[in-house]
Motif scaffolding. Structure first.
Motif, PDB file in Angstrom:
ATOM      1  N   ARG A 289       0.805  -1.221   0.000  1.00 30.11           N
ATOM      2  CA  ARG A 289       0.000   0.000   0.000  1.00 30.11           C
ATOM      3  C   ARG A 289       0.845   1.281   0.000  1.00 30.11           C
ATOM      4  O   ARG A 289       0.525   2.220  -0.740  1.00 30.11           O
ATOM      5  CB  ARG A 289      -0.965  -0.006   1.187  1.00 30.11           C
ATOM      6  CG  ARG A 289      -1.909   1.200   1.203  1.00 30.11           C
ATOM      7  CD  ARG A 289      -2.999   1.050   2.238  1.00 30.11           C
ATOM      8  NE  ARG A 289      -3.997   0.074   1.789  1.00 30.11           N
ATOM      9  CZ  ARG A 289      -4.157  -1.120   2.341  1.00 30.11           C
ATOM     10  NH1 ARG A 289      -3.370  -1.488   3.336  1.00 30.11           N
ATOM     11  NH2 ARG A 289      -5.082  -1.944   1.903  1.00 30.11           N
ATOM     12  N   PRO A 290       1.922   1.397   0.786  1.00 29.02           N
ATOM     13  CA  PRO A 290       2.731   2.637   0.685  1.00 29.02           C
ATOM     14  C   PRO A 290       3.322   2.849  -0.700  1.00 29.02           C
ATOM     15  O   PRO A 290       3.389   3.992  -1.181  1.00 29.02           O
ATOM     16  CB  PRO A 290       3.824   2.418   1.745  1.00 29.02           C
ATOM     17  CG  PRO A 290       3.261   1.414   2.682  1.00 29.02           C
ATOM     18  CD  PRO A 290       2.410   0.511   1.849  1.00 29.02           C
ATOM     19  N   VAL A 291       3.751   1.765  -1.353  1.00 28.38           N
ATOM     20  CA  VAL A 291       4.326   1.905  -2.695  1.00 28.38           C
ATOM     21  C   VAL A 291       3.237   2.283  -3.692  1.00 28.38           C
ATOM     22  O   VAL A 291       3.459   3.113  -4.586  1.00 28.38           O
ATOM     23  CB  VAL A 291       5.024   0.593  -3.106  1.00 28.38           C
ATOM     24  CG1 VAL A 291       5.684   0.751  -4.472  1.00 28.38           C
ATOM     25  CG2 VAL A 291       6.041   0.173  -2.070  1.00 28.38           C
ATOM     26  N   ILE A 292       2.061   1.678  -3.552  1.00 33.80           N
ATOM     27  CA  ILE A 292       0.945   2.022  -4.438  1.00 33.80           C
ATOM     28  C   ILE A 292       0.557   3.489  -4.256  1.00 33.80           C
ATOM     29  O   ILE A 292       0.256   4.190  -5.225  1.00 33.80           O
ATOM     30  CB  ILE A 292      -0.251   1.098  -4.165  1.00 33.80           C
ATOM     31  CG1 ILE A 292       0.101  -0.349  -4.531  1.00 33.80           C
ATOM     32  CG2 ILE A 292      -1.480   1.549  -4.943  1.00 33.80           C
ATOM     33  CD1 ILE A 292      -0.959  -1.359  -4.160  1.00 33.80           C
ATOM     34  N   LEU A 293       0.568   3.948  -3.004  1.00 31.65           N
ATOM     35  CA  LEU A 293       0.265   5.362  -2.739  1.00 31.65           C
ATOM     36  C   LEU A 293       1.266   6.264  -3.441  1.00 31.65           C
ATOM     37  O   LEU A 293       0.888   7.262  -4.071  1.00 31.65           O
ATOM     38  CB  LEU A 293       0.281   5.614  -1.235  1.00 31.65           C
ATOM     39  CG  LEU A 293       0.203   7.077  -0.789  1.00 31.65           C
ATOM     40  CD1 LEU A 293      -1.101   7.714  -1.250  1.00 31.65           C
ATOM     41  CD2 LEU A 293       0.346   7.193   0.717  1.00 31.65           C
ATOM     42  N   PHE A 294       2.541   5.907  -3.373  1.00 34.53           N
ATOM     43  CA  PHE A 294       3.576   6.731  -4.024  1.00 34.53           C
ATOM     44  C   PHE A 294       3.357   6.798  -5.534  1.00 34.53           C
ATOM     45  O   PHE A 294       3.381   7.885  -6.130  1.00 34.53           O
ATOM     46  CB  PHE A 294       4.956   6.161  -3.704  1.00 34.53           C
ATOM     47  CG  PHE A 294       6.071   6.764  -4.506  1.00 34.53           C
ATOM     48  CD1 PHE A 294       6.574   8.014  -4.185  1.00 34.53           C
ATOM     49  CD2 PHE A 294       6.605   6.093  -5.595  1.00 34.53           C
ATOM     50  CE1 PHE A 294       7.598   8.583  -4.931  1.00 34.53           C
ATOM     51  CE2 PHE A 294       7.626   6.645  -6.345  1.00 34.53           C
ATOM     52  CZ  PHE A 294       8.122   7.894  -6.008  1.00 34.53           C
ATOM     53  N   THR A 295       3.149   5.639  -6.158  1.00 31.68           N
ATOM     54  CA  THR A 295       2.969   5.623  -7.612  1.00 31.68           C
ATOM     55  C   THR A 295       1.686   6.330  -8.028  1.00 31.68           C
ATOM     56  O   THR A 295       1.641   6.976  -9.077  1.00 31.68           O
ATOM     57  CB  THR A 295       2.958   4.183  -8.124  1.00 31.68           C
ATOM     58  OG1 THR A 295       1.940   3.430  -7.447  1.00 31.68           O
ATOM     59  CG2 THR A 295       4.309   3.520  -7.898  1.00 31.68           C
ATOM     60  N   LEU A 296       0.642   6.224  -7.208  1.00 29.17           N
ATOM     61  CA  LEU A 296      -0.611   6.895  -7.550  1.00 29.17           C
ATOM     62  C   LEU A 296      -0.460   8.403  -7.498  1.00 29.17           C
ATOM     63  O   LEU A 296      -0.936   9.122  -8.390  1.00 29.17           O
ATOM     64  CB  LEU A 296      -1.722   6.431  -6.602  1.00 29.17           C
ATOM     65  CG  LEU A 296      -3.118   7.010  -6.849  1.00 29.17           C
ATOM     66  CD1 LEU A 296      -3.605   6.639  -8.239  1.00 29.17           C
ATOM     67  CD2 LEU A 296      -4.101   6.513  -5.796  1.00 29.17           C
ATOM     68  N   VAL A 297       0.206   8.911  -6.467  1.00 30.24           N
ATOM     69  CA  VAL A 297       0.400  10.362  -6.349  1.00 30.24           C
ATOM     70  C   VAL A 297       1.305  10.880  -7.461  1.00 30.24           C
ATOM     71  O   VAL A 297       1.019  11.903  -8.094  1.00 30.24           O
ATOM     72  CB  VAL A 297       0.973  10.707  -4.952  1.00 30.24           C
ATOM     73  CG1 VAL A 297       1.354  12.182  -4.895  1.00 30.24           C
ATOM     74  CG2 VAL A 297      -0.041  10.378  -3.867  1.00 30.24           C
ATOM     75  N   VAL A 298       2.403  10.157  -7.731  1.00 33.18           N
ATOM     76  CA  VAL A 298       3.315  10.591  -8.796  1.00 33.18           C
ATOM     77  C   VAL A 298       2.629  10.529 -10.157  1.00 33.18           C
ATOM     78  O   VAL A 298       2.775  11.437 -10.985  1.00 33.18           O
ATOM     79  CB  VAL A 298       4.585   9.721  -8.780  1.00 33.18           C
ATOM     80  CG1 VAL A 298       5.455  10.010  -9.999  1.00 33.18           C
ATOM     81  CG2 VAL A 298       5.387   9.969  -7.510  1.00 33.18           C
ATOM     82  N   SER A 299       1.842   9.470 -10.398  1.00 30.41           N
ATOM     83  CA  SER A 299       1.127   9.361 -11.670  1.00 30.41           C
ATOM     84  C   SER A 299       0.074  10.459 -11.807  1.00 30.41           C
ATOM     85  O   SER A 299      -0.176  10.945 -12.915  1.00 30.41           O
ATOM     86  CB  SER A 299       0.461   7.982 -11.780  1.00 30.41           C
ATOM     87  OG  SER A 299       1.421   6.950 -11.747  1.00 30.41           O
ATOM     88  N   THR A 300      -0.537  10.848 -10.702  1.00 31.25           N
ATOM     89  CA  THR A 300      -1.504  11.944 -10.742  1.00 31.25           C
ATOM     90  C   THR A 300      -0.829  13.257 -11.111  1.00 31.25           C
ATOM     91  O   THR A 300      -1.311  14.010 -11.970  1.00 31.25           O
ATOM     92  CB  THR A 300      -2.206  12.074  -9.388  1.00 31.25           C
ATOM     93  OG1 THR A 300      -2.900  10.858  -9.092  1.00 31.25           O
ATOM     94  CG2 THR A 300      -3.195  13.228  -9.400  1.00 31.25           C
ATOM     95  N   ILE A 301       0.314  13.521 -10.492  1.00 34.35           N
ATOM     96  CA  ILE A 301       1.024  14.778 -10.752  1.00 34.35           C
ATOM     97  C   ILE A 301       1.511  14.842 -12.193  1.00 34.35           C
ATOM     98  O   ILE A 301       1.343  15.856 -12.882  1.00 34.35           O
ATOM     99  CB  ILE A 301       2.196  14.932  -9.767  1.00 34.35           C
ATOM    100  CG1 ILE A 301       1.662  15.075  -8.332  1.00 34.35           C
ATOM    101  CG2 ILE A 301       3.061  16.131 -10.126  1.00 34.35           C
ATOM    102  CD1 ILE A 301       2.736  15.085  -7.276  1.00 34.35           C
TER     103      ILE A 301
END
Length: 319
Positions: free
Chosen positions: A230-242
């Motif tokens: 989940r922490p890694v998924i959160l990171f990729t989701l935020v970076v992909s959003t930006i």
């Protein structure tokens, strides 16, 4: 007999280290600060000062050559009622959703497959990461050929299946599909490598215990892999959003020949015009630098809001 009193030990002589300990951290470590000062000077000149100037410029009208004219909040009031800007926001959100969700899913599946591979691991990692280091301009030109109406690979596949051709770069949804496909192809490998690094931190004993308890691959994936990742998924989701909400090169190069009005128009009917493309159009095509600065701050707020929303949603699911 007279007693002799012991003499007191001599007072310690203050050394250079004792003196420096009383001084501030900057004076103690001035050599280290001097060594890293070029980074802060470059950040000040090319980062902080331009950001501050853009905020100042957003309250003025300026064509880039003449005198600045104070406009106050009128630029932002016009921005809130600008239908073309809202149209660009809609295009950006649709393209982001069409690209991000499949991209992260494919990246996770690819990472699981890479993690379980026995031979040629390094080759697969290189192959998956290669699209991310390839020039966006070159990739966009190739995808322009793939989605060409007359000679494109996409229409050749459709014809082979007995379906009609689609004018991908001349229809609103065709344009969005082409841009989303390009972004998915480009960033899937990057996220897969990050997921692979996260998967390698999960103890293998957990998977072995799950197999002993009779859990299948699907149950293991959703009960062990996803919660621990989940922490890694959160990171990729935020970076992909930006990155997804600031897409520029992909639609600009892919659609520059699909419209005769502007290289920042985003194709026919502005179907592929993202927020950043609209910013460039107003700033450099119309020479309205003040309004362009207001658009850039509007983009910043939208990206920040969606990044926070994604972060809160993922965090809430983890509780």
């Amino acid at each position: 007999m007279a007693t002799v009193s012991p003499t007191a030990p001599p007072a310690p002589v203050p050394t250079h280290d004792a003196k420096s300990a009383k001084s501030g951290p900057v004076r103690r470590h001035w050599r280290l600060y001097l060594a890293i000062s070029p980074f802060y000077l470059l950040f000040l000149c090319f980062g902080l000062i331009p950001v501050g100037f853009s905020l100042y410029l957003s309250f003025h009208r300026w064509d880039g050559l003449g005198n600045m004219e104070w406009a106050g909040l009128s630029q932002y009031r016009y921005l809130l009622g600008d239908s073309q800007f809202w149209h660009a926001i809609g295009n950006t959100l649709i393209i982001w959703a069409m690209a991000t969700l499949p991209m992260l899913f494919i990246a996770m599946v690819s990472a699981v497959m890479l993690n379980s591979a026995v031979r040629f691991k390094n080759f697969y990692r290189f192959a998956y990461f290669l699209p991310n280091v390839t020039s966006v301009v070159a990739v966009a030109i190739i995808f322009g050929s793939v989605f060409s109406t007359n000679f494109g690979l996409a229409n050749a596949v459709l014809q082979g299946l007995g379906l009609d051709q689609i004018a991908w770069l001349n229809t609103p949804w065709g344009i969005k599909v082409a841009i989303a496909s390009l972004m998915t192809w480009q960033w899937t490998g990057y996220n897969a490598i990050i997921y692979l690094a996260g998967l390698q931190t999960i103890p293998t004993e957990l998977y072995e215990a799950a197999r002993v308890d009779g859990a299948g691959p699907v149950q293991t994936f959703f009960r062990i892999t996803v919660p621990l990742m989940r922490p890694v998924i959160l990171f990729t989701l935020v970076v992909s959003t930006i990155t997804g909400l600031q897409s520029f090169s992909e639609p600009q190069v892919l659609l520059q020949t699909a419209s005769n009005t502007s290289t920042f128009a985003g194709g026919p009917d502005n179907a592929g015009q993202t927020m950043v493309l609209y910013f460039f159009q107003q700033t450099f095509d119309n020479n309205d630098f003040g309004y362009g600065a207001a658009i850039s701050w509007g983009i910043f707020l939208i990206v920040a809001v969606f990044a926070i929303i994604n972060w809160r949603l993922v965090q809430r699911k983890g509780k």
